[in-house]
Enzyme design. Structure first.
Site, PDB file in Angstrom:
ATOM      1  CG  ASP A 241      -2.336   0.429   0.845  1.00 42.75           C
ATOM      2  OD1 ASP A 241      -2.640   1.504   0.247  1.00 42.75           O
ATOM      3  OD2 ASP A 241      -2.978  -0.333   1.525  1.00 42.75           O
TER       4      ASP A 241
ATOM      5  CG  ASP B 216      -4.976   4.844   1.297  1.00 42.61           C
ATOM      6  OD1 ASP B 216      -5.402   4.498   0.771  1.00 42.61           O
ATOM      7  OD2 ASP B 216      -5.147   6.556   1.324  1.00 42.61           O
TER       8      ASP B 216
ATOM      9  CD  GLU C  23      -8.756   3.998  -1.752  1.00 38.81           C
ATOM     10  OE1 GLU C  23     -10.064   3.896  -1.106  1.00 38.81           O
ATOM     11  OE2 GLU C  23      -8.207   4.802  -1.747  1.00 38.81           O
TER      12      GLU C  23
ATOM     13  CG  HIS D 209      -9.082  -2.061   3.996  1.00 37.20           C
ATOM     14  ND1 HIS D 209      -8.973  -1.813   2.737  1.00 37.20           N
ATOM     15  CD2 HIS D 209      -8.498   0.028   4.254  1.00 37.20           C
ATOM     16  CE1 HIS D 209      -8.413  -0.836   2.309  1.00 37.20           C
ATOM     17  NE2 HIS D 209      -8.242   0.449   3.350  1.00 37.20           N
ATOM     18  CG  ASP D 210     -11.475   1.082   2.985  1.00 40.58           C
ATOM     19  OD1 ASP D 210     -11.323   1.096   4.031  1.00 40.58           O
ATOM     20  OD2 ASP D 210     -11.098   1.375   1.996  1.00 40.58           O
TER      21      ASP D 210
HETATM   22  C1  GLC Z   1      -9.059   5.135   1.792  1.00 43.02           C
HETATM   23  C2  GLC Z   1      -8.747   3.343   2.356  1.00 43.02           C
HETATM   24  C3  GLC Z   1      -8.830   3.644   4.273  1.00 43.02           C
HETATM   25  C4  GLC Z   1      -8.101   4.873   4.622  1.00 43.02           C
HETATM   26  C5  GLC Z   1      -8.650   6.049   3.683  1.00 43.02           C
HETATM   27  C6  GLC Z   1      -7.532   7.243   4.482  1.00 43.02           C
HETATM   28  O1  GLC Z   1      -9.490   4.886   1.356  1.00 43.02           O
HETATM   29  O2  GLC Z   1      -8.612   2.696   1.866  1.00 43.02           O
HETATM   30  O3  GLC Z   1      -8.874   2.599   4.356  1.00 43.02           O
HETATM   31  O4  GLC Z   1      -9.253   5.052   5.820  1.00 43.02           O
HETATM   32  O5  GLC Z   1      -7.970   5.582   2.539  1.00 43.02           O
HETATM   33  O6  GLC Z   1      -6.092   6.722   3.993  1.00 43.02           O
END
Ligand code: GLC
Ligand code: CA
Length: 606
Positions: A116, A223, A292, A364-365
């Site tokens: 990540d 991320d 992401e 994980h979200d």
């Molecule tokens: C992304 C991650 C999440 C995190 C956010 C801030 O969405 O997947 O888990 O809380 O970024 O870093």
């Protein structure tokens, strides 16, 4: 510990000789949330040694790439998505030596490791941020510092530079008495946004990325990478700054406006991503990068992932996992097949000629798909639903992602009280919506958390039926950091590992199909029966090879859509059924009868 060491796939199966696509075109990625995967030292938190000890399981499953959620040094405000040192491992997870060992052991099994990369923000405890609090330091401009609103006393309510709210609750601005100014944080106040406008920031990020690539990792999951470029006016101001009409921006029920449209897919995104590609990846081979990308449209996905633009290999789009929320994340609406299909179809159509898709329901979200859109109320329904959604996802064109435990049919946590939650998003949202803004009742908020909260995905991996599910030793000194789902006695890897009819057995088949079947890997995608309310159907075509995928995504039987029936003519033979969520004989009968059973999905060779 159950011995999962068996049948490691030969390298030849992983190659993609059948198509001109890059190696990852028929790869399957497995996401590990290290904190919840495997604890080896009894502190109740998963660690790197734990991951290394479970690599044989992943090799048996057949995945090609492992994506690790962050293991860098971090105060753990957001479980590692708040990094205080990018070039070290958090002691909670182990050491750099443990990381090197994991890399070597993974590579020995033909598994790649993607880390990540969290560079939209750092932790407020990162040395860069600490230095930045001093206006005379060379790092002074590394974050989004802004003075108080003109005419307001700094640090008092209403003095924030604008009315932006953080996605994790409260204002998106935090006052720092030392500097006498506010800094921007889209996420928690311990996650200040880096100022990517500053070339020194970008250079430091690329330097760090090169350091990891040189150490032997195989790429990054980036991320919220499409939020690093912010929209500013010609004077470098954000909306509402400097006393401009702050009230012009729509304010939500919690009393804040959203930074989202100003921070997503900003004006310099393509420039930054292309620069990153040149500075870090030019001359390297065998890696992959996935960004992401909340707020990125399917068309923009095509552009960013088109190799000729030299940006990223693939992105995670989010429109298809937003179909059960309206207005706020916490205002949930029922799942409808039609809505899922519309969003996924748009994503698939956009990359027909160029670019690439990633395929995911879980991470994980996100809550567990089998609880979210399937039915986890009894064993049979749960297994059928898990298979139906698995089949649907994995038969699309793109690179599939499996989130730890998804391959077992793991379910939501079914927490009933707020103190079972650990996620700052959940806890802040409850406080803000129920106690402060009073825009949601406690009952409705608890129901929303149980359905959609992130902790649903974060309960410990269910390895076996023992106390703590094999995640940590039954007599471990510390309790797991978050509750183990009591259903681990029934849903666990040891139980499913040898059973070809288990959800695990089914996922092995899905993965093998992507490795061995060029049509599944890269064949053209074409939608059928675009209006059906229960059945999601499409074909995949590769030259004269065509397969049909038809999945009933409801818990009621469903008529075969006309368009599908037409294509099948006189029915199908058992030998044509490549995969079924029931079995081939059942599939043949259902097709002949023109009716699919609940959660019935079939992949048919035409
Ligand atoms: C992304 C991650 C999440 C995190 C956010 C801030 O969405 O997947 O888990 O809380 O970024 O870093
Ligand atoms: Ca541990």
């Amino acid at each position: 510990m159950t011995d999962f060491n068996r049948s490691i796939l030969p390298d030849a199966v992983r190659s993609n000789g059948a198509t001109p696509n890059p190696w990852w075109a028929n790869a399957v990625v497995y996401q590990i949330y290290p904190r919840s995967f495997q604890d080896t030292n009894g502190d109740g938190v998963g660690d790197l040694k734990g991951i290394t000890s479970r690599l044989d399981y992943l090799a048996d499953l057949g995945v090609d790439v492992v994506w690790l959620s962050p293991v860098y040094r971090s105060p753990q405000d957001d479980n590692g998505y708040d990094i205080s040192d990018y070039q070290d491992i958090d002691p909670l997870f182990g050491t750099l030596e443990d990381m090197d060992e994991l890399l070597a052991e993974a590579h020995r099994r033909g598994l790649k490791i993607v880390m990540d990369l969290v560079v939209n923000h750092t932790s407020d405890e990162h040395a860069w941020f600490q230095a930045s609090r001093d206006k005379d330091d060379p790092h002074a401009d590394w974050y989004w510092w802004r003075p108080a609103r003109p005419g307001h006393e700094p640090g008092t309510p209403g003095a924030e530079p604008n009315r932006w709210g953080s996605y994790f609750g409260g204002s998106a601005w935090q006052y720092d008495p030392k500097r006498g100014e506010y800094y921007l944080h889209q996420y928690s106040r311990k996650q200040p946004d880096l100022n990517w406008e500053n070339p020194e920031v970008r250079k430091a990020v690329y330097r760090m990325m090169n350091w990891w690539m040189d150490r032997g990792i195989d790429g990054f999951r980036m991320d919220v990478i499409t939020q690093v470029s912010k929209t500013v006016d010609k004077n470098g101001k954000l909306p509402g700054e400097d006393g401009s009409e702050i009230e012009d921006y729509p304010v939500g029920e919690e009393g804040y406006s959203s930074p989202f449209s100003w921070c997503s897919d900003g004006p310099r995104i393509d420039e930054f991503l292309a620069e990153m590609r040149r500075e870090v990846f030019e001359g390297r081979e065998g890696y992959m990068n996935v960004g992401e990308a909340p707020g990125i449209t399917p068309d923009r996905n095509e552009f960013i992932t088109d190799p000729k633009n030299g940006e990223l290999d693939m992105l995670f789009l989010f429109d298809h996992v937003g179909i059960d929320q309206e207005g706020s994340k916490w205002n949930t609406v029922p799942f409808e097949v039609r809505n899922l299909r519309t969003r996924l179809a748009a994503q698939q159509e956009a990359v027909k000629d160029a670019g690439w898709a990633s395929l995911f329901f879980c991470n994980h979200d996100q809550p567990r798909v089998v609880s979210r859109w399937g039915d986890d109320s009894d064993r049979e329904s749960r297994e059928l639903g898990a298979k139906a959604f698995g089949m649907l996802l994995h038969m699309h064109r793109g690179t599939p992602y499996i989130y730890e435990g998804e391959e077992l049919g793991m379910t939501n946590a079914h927490f009933t009280s707020l103190d079972q939650y650990r996620d700052l998003e959940a806890i802040n949202a409850y406080r803000q919506r129920v106690e402060e803004a009073r825009c949601q009742s406690p009952e409705s908020m608890m129901a929303a958390l149980a359905l959609i909260g992130r902790d649903n995905a974060r309960t410990p991996m269910q390895w076996d039926a023992s106390r703590y599910a094999g995640f940590t030793a039954p007599d471990a000194a510390a309790e797991p950091w978050i509750g183990v789902n009591p259903n681990h006695v029934e849903i666990n890897a040891a139980e499913e590992f040898d059973d070809p009819d288990s959800v695990y057995g089914f996922y092995k088949k899905l993965i093998a199909m992507r490795h061995n079947n060029a049509t599944v890997a890269t064949g053209e995608w074409n939608l059928l029966a675009a209006d059906d309310e229960q059945v999601y159907a499409f074909t995949r075509t590769n030259g004269d090879d065509t397969i049909l995928v038809v999945v009933n995504l409801t818990d009621k039987s469903a008529g075969l859509p006309g368009e599908v029936a037409e294509l099948l003519g006189d029915g199908v033979a058992e030998s044509q059924i490549l995969l079924s969520t029931y079995d081939a004989v059942h599939g043949v009968k259902s097709i002949a009868r023109g009716e699919l059973a609940r959660w019935e999905g079939v992949v048919i060779q035409l």
